[in-house]
Design a protein around this motif. Structure first.
Motif, PDB file in Angstrom:
ATOM      1  N   THR A   1       0.829  -1.206   0.000  1.00 47.98           N
ATOM      2  CA  THR A   1       0.000   0.000   0.000  1.00 47.98           C
ATOM      3  C   THR A   1       0.862   1.253   0.000  1.00 47.98           C
ATOM      4  OG1 THR A   1      -1.731  -1.187   1.207  1.00 47.98           O
ATOM      5  CG2 THR A   1      -1.852   1.206   1.208  1.00 47.98           C
ATOM      6  N   THR A   2       1.956   1.218   0.723  1.00 41.64           N
ATOM      7  CA  THR A   2       2.881   2.355   0.722  1.00 41.64           C
ATOM      8  C   THR A   2       3.432   2.593  -0.676  1.00 41.64           C
ATOM      9  OG1 THR A   2       3.511   1.924   3.012  1.00 41.64           O
ATOM     10  CG2 THR A   2       5.021   3.252   1.703  1.00 41.64           C
ATOM     11  N   GLU A   3       3.674   1.519  -1.406  1.00 39.46           N
ATOM     12  CA  GLU A   3       4.154   1.621  -2.786  1.00 39.46           C
ATOM     13  C   GLU A   3       3.112   2.308  -3.664  1.00 39.46           C
ATOM     14  OE1 GLU A   3       4.482  -2.013  -5.334  1.00 39.46           O
ATOM     15  OE2 GLU A   3       6.640  -1.634  -5.072  1.00 39.46           O
ATOM     16  N   LEU A   4       1.827   1.991  -3.456  1.00 45.92           N
ATOM     17  CA  LEU A   4       0.749   2.630  -4.214  1.00 45.92           C
ATOM     18  C   LEU A   4       0.678   4.126  -3.891  1.00 45.92           C
ATOM     19  CD1 LEU A   4      -2.132  -0.014  -3.837  1.00 45.92           C
ATOM     20  CD2 LEU A   4      -0.489   0.228  -5.711  1.00 45.92           C
ATOM     21  N   LEU A   5       0.816   4.453  -2.598  1.00 42.99           N
ATOM     22  CA  LEU A   5       0.742   5.856  -2.182  1.00 42.99           C
ATOM     23  C   LEU A   5       1.865   6.665  -2.819  1.00 42.99           C
ATOM     24  CD1 LEU A   5      -0.849   7.716  -0.177  1.00 42.99           C
ATOM     25  CD2 LEU A   5       0.993   7.297   1.452  1.00 42.99           C
ATOM     26  N   ARG A   6       3.062   6.113  -2.843  1.00 41.80           N
ATOM     27  CA  ARG A   6       4.200   6.833  -3.413  1.00 41.80           C
ATOM     28  C   ARG A   6       4.066   6.963  -4.931  1.00 41.80           C
ATOM     29  NH1 ARG A   6       8.932   3.988   0.288  1.00 41.80           N
ATOM     30  NH2 ARG A   6       8.475   5.171   2.201  1.00 41.80           N
ATOM     31  N   THR A   7       3.500   5.950  -5.574  1.00 42.38           N
ATOM     32  CA  THR A   7       3.284   6.029  -7.018  1.00 42.38           C
ATOM     33  C   THR A   7       2.272   7.108  -7.340  1.00 42.38           C
ATOM     34  OG1 THR A   7       3.768   3.673  -7.278  1.00 42.38           O
ATOM     35  CG2 THR A   7       2.568   4.747  -9.071  1.00 42.38           C
ATOM     36  N   LEU A   8       1.214   7.212  -6.506  1.00 42.00           N
ATOM     37  CA  LEU A   8       0.214   8.259  -6.713  1.00 42.00           C
ATOM     38  C   LEU A   8       0.840   9.642  -6.548  1.00 42.00           C
ATOM     39  CD1 LEU A   8      -2.762   9.012  -7.183  1.00 42.00           C
ATOM     40  CD2 LEU A   8      -3.101   8.852  -4.696  1.00 42.00           C
ATOM     41  N   ALA A   9       1.686   9.805  -5.527  1.00 42.59           N
ATOM     42  CA  ALA A   9       2.349  11.088  -5.311  1.00 42.59           C
ATOM     43  C   ALA A   9       3.247  11.437  -6.493  1.00 42.59           C
ATOM     44  CB  ALA A   9       3.167  11.044  -4.020  1.00 42.59           C
ATOM     45  N   ARG A  10       3.988  10.449  -7.007  1.00 44.44           N
ATOM     46  CA  ARG A  10       4.866  10.689  -8.145  1.00 44.44           C
ATOM     47  C   ARG A  10       4.056  11.031  -9.389  1.00 44.44           C
ATOM     48  NH1 ARG A  10       9.506  12.723  -9.054  1.00 44.44           N
ATOM     49  NH2 ARG A  10      10.171  11.649  -7.138  1.00 44.44           N
ATOM     50  N   TYR A  11       2.874  10.448  -9.516  1.00 43.77           N
ATOM     51  CA  TYR A  11       1.983  10.730 -10.648  1.00 43.77           C
ATOM     52  C   TYR A  11       1.643  12.226 -10.682  1.00 43.77           C
ATOM     53  CZ  TYR A  11      -2.394  10.712 -13.357  1.00 43.77           C
ATOM     54  OH  TYR A  11      -3.396  10.973 -14.270  1.00 43.77           O
ATOM     55  N   PHE A  12       1.348  12.817  -9.521  1.00 44.32           N
ATOM     56  CA  PHE A  12       1.045  14.247  -9.483  1.00 44.32           C
ATOM     57  C   PHE A  12       2.305  15.087  -9.690  1.00 44.32           C
ATOM     58  CE2 PHE A  12      -2.623  12.741  -6.802  1.00 44.32           C
ATOM     59  CZ  PHE A  12      -3.606  13.034  -7.742  1.00 44.32           C
ATOM     60  N   LEU A  13       3.412  14.634  -9.154  1.00 42.67           N
ATOM     61  CA  LEU A  13       4.663  15.375  -9.323  1.00 42.67           C
ATOM     62  C   LEU A  13       5.103  15.415 -10.781  1.00 42.67           C
ATOM     63  CD1 LEU A  13       6.655  14.077  -6.223  1.00 42.67           C
ATOM     64  CD2 LEU A  13       5.873  16.418  -6.595  1.00 42.67           C
ATOM     65  N   GLU A  14       4.751  14.373 -11.529  1.00 40.72           N
ATOM     66  CA  GLU A  14       5.119  14.302 -12.953  1.00 40.72           C
ATOM     67  C   GLU A  14       3.990  14.773 -13.853  1.00 40.72           C
ATOM     68  OE1 GLU A  14       8.045  13.808 -13.781  1.00 40.72           O
ATOM     69  OE2 GLU A  14       8.910  12.919 -11.957  1.00 40.72           O
ATOM     70  N   ASP A  15       3.071  15.565 -13.266  1.00 39.17           N
ATOM     71  CA  ASP A  15       1.978  16.173 -14.045  1.00 39.17           C
ATOM     72  C   ASP A  15       1.130  15.145 -14.789  1.00 39.17           C
ATOM     73  OD1 ASP A  15       2.699  18.776 -13.253  1.00 39.17           O
ATOM     74  OD2 ASP A  15       4.208  18.877 -14.837  1.00 39.17           O
ATOM     75  N   GLY A  16       0.917  13.984 -14.164  1.00 38.73           N
ATOM     76  CA  GLY A  16       0.012  12.984 -14.721  1.00 38.73           C
ATOM     77  C   GLY A  16       0.571  12.208 -15.893  1.00 38.73           C
ATOM     78  N   SER A  17       1.907  12.185 -16.049  1.00 40.03           N
ATOM     79  CA  SER A  17       2.511  11.455 -17.166  1.00 40.03           C
ATOM     80  C   SER A  17       2.980  10.081 -16.694  1.00 40.03           C
ATOM     81  CB  SER A  17       3.691  12.239 -17.736  1.00 40.03           C
ATOM     82  OG  SER A  17       4.430  11.428 -18.636  1.00 40.03           O
ATOM     83  N   PRO A  18       2.294   8.984 -17.101  1.00 47.28           N
ATOM     84  CA  PRO A  18       2.729   7.643 -16.690  1.00 47.28           C
ATOM     85  C   PRO A  18       4.134   7.312 -17.171  1.00 47.28           C
ATOM     86  CG  PRO A  18       0.485   7.595 -17.557  1.00 47.28           C
ATOM     87  CD  PRO A  18       1.037   8.953 -17.881  1.00 47.28           C
TER      88      PRO A  18
ATOM     89  N   GLY B   1       0.304   2.110 -14.532  1.00 43.56           N
ATOM     90  CA  GLY B   1      -1.148   2.095 -14.723  1.00 43.56           C
ATOM     91  C   GLY B   1      -1.847   1.164 -13.741  1.00 43.56           C
ATOM     92  N   TYR B   2      -1.252  -0.003 -13.527  1.00 36.21           N
ATOM     93  CA  TYR B   2      -1.835  -0.969 -12.585  1.00 36.21           C
ATOM     94  C   TYR B   2      -1.870  -0.378 -11.169  1.00 36.21           C
ATOM     95  CZ  TYR B   2      -2.066  -4.936  -9.395  1.00 36.21           C
ATOM     96  OH  TYR B   2      -2.406  -5.771  -8.362  1.00 36.21           O
ATOM     97  N   ARG B   3      -0.779   0.213 -10.751  1.00 37.45           N
ATOM     98  CA  ARG B   3      -0.726   0.769  -9.392  1.00 37.45           C
ATOM     99  C   ARG B   3      -1.722   1.907  -9.221  1.00 37.45           C
ATOM    100  NH1 ARG B   3       5.792   1.354  -8.165  1.00 37.45           N
ATOM    101  NH2 ARG B   3       6.312  -0.897  -8.183  1.00 37.45           N
ATOM    102  N   LEU B   4      -1.881   2.733 -10.236  1.00 42.58           N
ATOM    103  CA  LEU B   4      -2.834   3.834 -10.127  1.00 42.58           C
ATOM    104  C   LEU B   4      -4.266   3.308 -10.017  1.00 42.58           C
ATOM    105  CD1 LEU B   4      -1.348   6.391 -12.691  1.00 42.58           C
ATOM    106  CD2 LEU B   4      -1.245   6.500 -10.189  1.00 42.58           C
ATOM    107  N   ARG B   5      -4.601   2.242 -10.764  1.00 35.87           N
ATOM    108  CA  ARG B   5      -5.953   1.670 -10.645  1.00 35.87           C
ATOM    109  C   ARG B   5      -6.158   1.097  -9.253  1.00 35.87           C
ATOM    110  NH1 ARG B   5      -4.601   0.024 -15.864  1.00 35.87           N
ATOM    111  NH2 ARG B   5      -3.985  -2.071 -15.164  1.00 35.87           N
ATOM    112  N   ARG B   6      -5.142   0.434  -8.718  1.00 33.21           N
ATOM    113  CA  ARG B   6      -5.248  -0.110  -7.362  1.00 33.21           C
ATOM    114  C   ARG B   6      -5.384   1.016  -6.332  1.00 33.21           C
ATOM    115  NH1 ARG B   6      -6.814  -3.877  -5.301  1.00 33.21           N
ATOM    116  NH2 ARG B   6      -5.160  -4.267  -3.767  1.00 33.21           N
ATOM    117  N   ALA B   7      -4.708   2.137  -6.571  1.00 34.51           N
ATOM    118  CA  ALA B   7      -4.821   3.283  -5.661  1.00 34.51           C
ATOM    119  C   ALA B   7      -6.236   3.851  -5.688  1.00 34.51           C
ATOM    120  CB  ALA B   7      -3.806   4.363  -6.057  1.00 34.51           C
TER     121      ALA B   7
END
Length: 437
Positions: free
Chosen positions: A370-387, A402-408
């Motif tokens: 779950t911590t991995e999902l949270l950090r991926t979500l944070a990085r998603y916003f930091l990278e302006d939504g670019s997978p 993409g998989y982690r973002l769906r799980r988040a």
């Protein structure tokens, strides 16, 4: 009337030649009178001794350095060289130690007919210096009233007392000047000036350059036991390090922090960081990981009446650093972003409750996945939504992102294609400190 040469000159000046002990009393009075002279210093004391007694006189520091010196017909550098030549003698060093321990003047036999007198300069219980007087008894040339063998010992002891009084006076004046300066700097930080004109006058008095942008730097210990304003405290040391890193800074110790108004050319962030690193030496096991203080830097100001605004910003930044878990580091007000608004929430727990509500299990489940999902979500916003950029930053395949973002989304109930959900998620991540790069 007897005449004598002024130290360092070839001319002659009158000297009273009173009979009996009156000559010694007159010399005492002349030395004591230096205390009332605003410009008098230890050099003046040495000059009077040299001129009246025809001796070499010097004030020597605790490390055997010559601070002031005088002798008839010799320049200060020549006198200092003669004193330093004796400083290598072990007997000379022991004489200083004995004089300091006994708190009185000592006569020390020298080579041939030379005689030295060493008198400790006392400042309370401290011995910051010694007065040294030397003469060749075979070539002694004084008025009868000052011709006794004990005269040099007595005069040196009195002269050392005068040097101590002058040093104490200078300390008191320096302390008073420092207090006034500190009060004015504090007044500017707290916006206590009556108006802009008075603020400008205060700033000019303490050396503020209105033509240069400044930032307020606050250095605050993270350990309550370290608070204190004494010279040996962390706060006192911080002030010394700030001044060393930025000589043009205006500094003051206030309650639980040391504050500096640092000119922009000196790089306030670098100045605060340099101070913290020096304070970390010998205090924390890994100075590169964490410092014993938190450094907060306010926004830039150009006028005296704006200093209070930068100070307020630095104080809020300090509060934010501790809320965000960034204590023991440096943080600028410019870097706070949305936290400028979040700091207006009086109860930090209310903000954290909002974050947990928005992120759901992402905020409450601390498992590795779950911590991995949270950090991926944070990085998603930091990278302006670019997978793709997220994948490069995390060194994973874009499909994994993409998989982690769906799980988040599943664990939080968020929809990343909804702008309100995206905004709420970013604010929640900021509250939890997950958006730190």
């Amino acid at each position: 009337m007897t005449t004598t040469r002024q130290p360092g000159t070839g001319g002659a000046v009158p000297r009273p030649d009173a009979g009996g002990p009156r000559g010694l009393v007159a010399l005492y009075r002349r030395l004591s009178g230096l205390v009332a002279a605003p410009s008098a210093d230890a050099q003046a004391v040495a000059a009077v001794m040299a001129g009246e007694l025809g001796v070499l006189a010097a004030v020597v520091g605790p490390h055997r350095e010559v601070l002031d010196a005088a002798a008839l017909g010799l320049g200060a550098a020549e006198v200092a060289a003669r004193v330093l030549a004796d400083a290598h003698d072990g007997a000379w060093s022991r004489a200083l130690e004995v004089a300091a321990g006994a708190a009185r003047a000592l006569r020390v036999p020298g080579a041939g007919t030379r005689v030295q007198v060493v008198a400790p300069v006392l400042l309370g219980r401290e011995v910051p210096a010694f007065l040294l007087a030397e003469e060749d008894t075979a070539a002694r040339d004084r008025p009868d009233a000052l011709a006794g063998d004990d005269v040099l010992l007595l005069v040196a002891e009195h002269a050392a007392t005068v040097v101590g009084v002058l040093a104490g006076r200078d300390r008191v004046l320096a302390a008073a000047t420092g207090q006034v300066r500190g009060d004015l700097v504090s007044g500017l930080l707290l916006d206590r000036a009556r108006d802009a004109d008075q603020a400008a006058q205060w700033a000019e008095h303490v050396g503020f350059d209105a033509g240069v942008a400044h930032r307020v730097v606050v250095v605050s210990p993270d350990d309550d036991d370290a608070y204190g304003a004494g010279p040996a405290s962390l706060l006192g040391e911080a002030e010394e390090h700030l001044v060393a890193a930025a000589p043009g800074a205006l500094t003051v110790v206030r309650d639980t922090e040391t504050v500096a108004v640092v000119p922009e050319p000196a790089d306030p962030v670098a100045v605060g960081a340099a101070c913290a690193r020096r304070l970390a030496r010998g205090r924390v096991p890994d100075p590169d990981a964490r410092w014993p203080v938190t450094v907060a830097v306010g926004g830039p100001v150009g006028a005296a009446q704006e200093i209070a605004r930068s100070y307020d910003q630095a104080r809020r930044t300090l509060q934010a650093a501790r809320r965000l878990g960034r204590a023991g580091r440096v943080l600028r007000f410019d870097d706070l972003g949305v936290h400028r608004l979040l700091l207006q929430i009086p109860d930090p727990e209310a903000a954290r409750a909002f974050a947990r509500e928005v992120l759901g299990r992402l905020a409450t489940d601390r498992s590795e996945r779950t911590t991995e999902l949270l950090r991926t979500l944070a990085r998603y916003f930091l990278e302006d939504g670019s997978p793709q950029r997220v994948a490069r930053a995390l060194n994973v395949h874009p499909n994994t992102v993409g998989y982690r973002l769906r799980r988040a989304e599943e664990q939080s109930g968020l929809r990343l294609d909804n702008h309100r959900d995206r905004l709420a998620a970013q604010v929640a991540l900021e509250i939890l400190g997950e958006m730190e790069t």
